[in-house]
Design an enzyme around this catalytic site. Structure first.
Site, PDB file in Angstrom:
ATOM      1  N   THR A   1       0.812  -1.219   0.000  1.00 11.11           N
ATOM      2  CA  THR A   1       0.000   0.000   0.000  1.00 11.11           C
ATOM      3  C   THR A   1       0.845   1.269   0.000  1.00 11.11           C
ATOM      4  OG1 THR A   1      -0.148  -0.467   2.332  1.00 11.11           O
ATOM      5  CG2 THR A   1      -2.169  -0.774   1.059  1.00 11.11           C
TER       6      THR A   1
ATOM      7  N   LYS B   1       7.160   7.362   5.277  1.00 17.68           N
ATOM      8  CA  LYS B   1       6.821   5.977   5.589  1.00 17.68           C
ATOM      9  C   LYS B   1       6.775   5.774   7.103  1.00 17.68           C
ATOM     10  CE  LYS B   1       8.346   3.722   1.385  1.00 17.68           C
ATOM     11  NZ  LYS B   1       9.312   2.823   0.771  1.00 17.68           N
TER      12      LYS B   1
ATOM     13  N   ALA C   1       0.800   2.533  12.000  1.00 14.77           N
ATOM     14  CA  ALA C   1       0.344   3.914  12.204  1.00 14.77           C
ATOM     15  C   ALA C   1      -0.980   4.182  11.506  1.00 14.77           C
ATOM     16  CB  ALA C   1       1.394   4.872  11.646  1.00 14.77           C
TER      17      ALA C   1
ATOM     18  N   GLU D   1       9.602  -4.163   9.820  1.00 22.32           N
ATOM     19  CA  GLU D   1       9.327  -2.771   9.436  1.00 22.32           C
ATOM     20  C   GLU D   1       9.976  -2.387   8.113  1.00 22.32           C
ATOM     21  OE1 GLU D   1       8.201   0.181   9.623  1.00 22.32           O
ATOM     22  OE2 GLU D   1       7.020   0.151  11.447  1.00 22.32           O
ATOM     23  N   ASP D   2       9.292  -1.554   7.343  1.00 23.62           N
ATOM     24  CA  ASP D   2       9.894  -1.056   6.092  1.00 23.62           C
ATOM     25  C   ASP D   2      10.288   0.412   6.210  1.00 23.62           C
ATOM     26  OD1 ASP D   2       7.222  -0.059   6.109  1.00 23.62           O
ATOM     27  OD2 ASP D   2       7.390   0.366   3.973  1.00 23.62           O
TER      28      ASP D   2
HETATM   29  C1  BG6 Z   1       1.731   4.185   7.810  1.00 26.39           C
HETATM   30  C2  BG6 Z   1       2.204   4.530   6.417  1.00 26.39           C
HETATM   31  O1  BG6 Z   1       1.688   2.791   7.948  1.00 26.39           O
HETATM   32  O2  BG6 Z   1       0.430   4.724   8.065  1.00 26.39           O
HETATM   33  C3  BG6 Z   1       2.121   6.036   6.191  1.00 26.39           C
HETATM   34  O3  BG6 Z   1       3.533   4.083   6.249  1.00 26.39           O
HETATM   35  C4  BG6 Z   1       0.719   6.530   6.492  1.00 26.39           C
HETATM   36  O4  BG6 Z   1       2.484   6.316   4.865  1.00 26.39           O
HETATM   37  C5  BG6 Z   1       0.328   6.139   7.919  1.00 26.39           C
HETATM   38  O5  BG6 Z   1       0.628   7.938   6.348  1.00 26.39           O
HETATM   39  C6  BG6 Z   1      -1.085   6.566   8.282  1.00 26.39           C
HETATM   40  O6  BG6 Z   1      -1.977   5.839   7.497  1.00 26.39           O
HETATM   41  P1  BG6 Z   1      -3.508   6.196   7.283  1.00 26.39           P
HETATM   42  O7  BG6 Z   1      -4.034   4.999   6.520  1.00 26.39           O
HETATM   43  O8  BG6 Z   1      -4.133   6.306   8.644  1.00 26.39           O
HETATM   44  O9  BG6 Z   1      -3.574   7.469   6.525  1.00 26.39           O
HETATM   45 MG    MG Z   2       5.302   0.644   6.670  1.00 29.14          MG
END
Ligand code: BG6
Ligand code: MG
Length: 218
Positions: free
Chosen positions: A17, A45, A115, A169-170
């Site tokens: 994603t 990221k 996150a 983790e990436d």
């Molecule tokens: C992290 C991604 O996992 O989630 C980020 O690496 C992203 O790029 C963050 O902004 C928040 O995600 P979301 O889906 O709540 O906008």
């Molecule tokens: Mg990630």
């Protein structure tokens, strides 16, 4: 031998994603005349949605009202949701399902530490939700990576100490979070980017079951 906690990040580790987040941010950046490249994207990221917007606005030295920021956050998420709408199991990254199956067969704890506020629907779409004993995501924590809150909470919920937790983790921020919490950090991606990771693999195809077995035993 104590039980281990295997904590997976979502975006860029379980599913591909990261590219959709990038596309949605790039669309917003373009509409604001801000140059936003794949290199800039590395900084986003693992970072929360709100913080990501701040970074992008910072790149263009754009000052904005709270109202505009809220509007842009909603717009970005709507675009992102439209990109992931048709996601299915074909977007699970190579060997992830097999790795999850192996860890579960060995009766170890499996958690998500992401996150993203979109984590649950994504896991449902790709049919992986049932693999996770515990899910901690962007709806559950106040401090974004590199703060280790998301991983510490996941280990706690599994009843495992930080020292017995392993994080996949990436993102640079996520590797730092695992290291701060004294968890074993395993980078998934480019080792020149994820320099601080204890181990690093280009993807899960490079990580065989004997490596996971060693992690379980040590
Ligand atoms: C992290 C991604 O996992 O989630 C980020 O690496 C992203 O790029 C963050 O902004 C928040 O995600 P979301 O889906 O709540 O906008
Ligand atoms: Mg990630």
């Amino acid at each position: 031998m104590s039980k281990k906690a295997f904590i997976f990040d979502l975006d860029g580790v379980i599913v591909d994603t990261a590219k959709y987040h990038f596309m949605a941010w790039q669309k917003l950046a373009e509409s604001l005349d801000i140059l936003f490249t794949p290199e800039h994207n590395e900084e986003l990221k693992g970072v929360s949605r709100v913080r990501s917007l701040e970074i992008i606005l910072g790149l263009g030295r754009v000052e904005a009202s709270e109202e505009d920021k809220q509007k842009w956050l909603i717009q970005k998420n709507e675009d992102y949701l439209s990109y992931i709408e048709k996601m299915d199991e074909s977007e699970i990254l190579p060997n992830v399902r097999e790795t999850l199956e192996f860890i579960r067969r060995n009766n170890q704890g499996v958690a998500l530490g992401s996150a993203s506020k979109n984590a649950r629907p994504i896991l449902e779409k790709v049919g992986l939700l049932h693999f996770f004993d515990v899910i901690v995501d962007g709806n559950d924590v106040t401090n974004a990576k590199p703060d280790p809150e998301v991983f510490v909470r996941a280990a706690q919920l599994l009843g495992v100490s930080n020292e017995n937790a392993i994080v996949f983790e990436d993102s640079v921020a996520g590797i730092q979070a695992a290291n701060i919490a004294s968890m074993l950090s395993i980078g998934i991606g480019d080792k020149n980017v994820l320099k601080e990771a204890e181990y690093c693999f280009p993807n899960f195809l490079y990580m065989d079951n004997s490596f996971i077995e060693t992690l379980i035993k040590n």
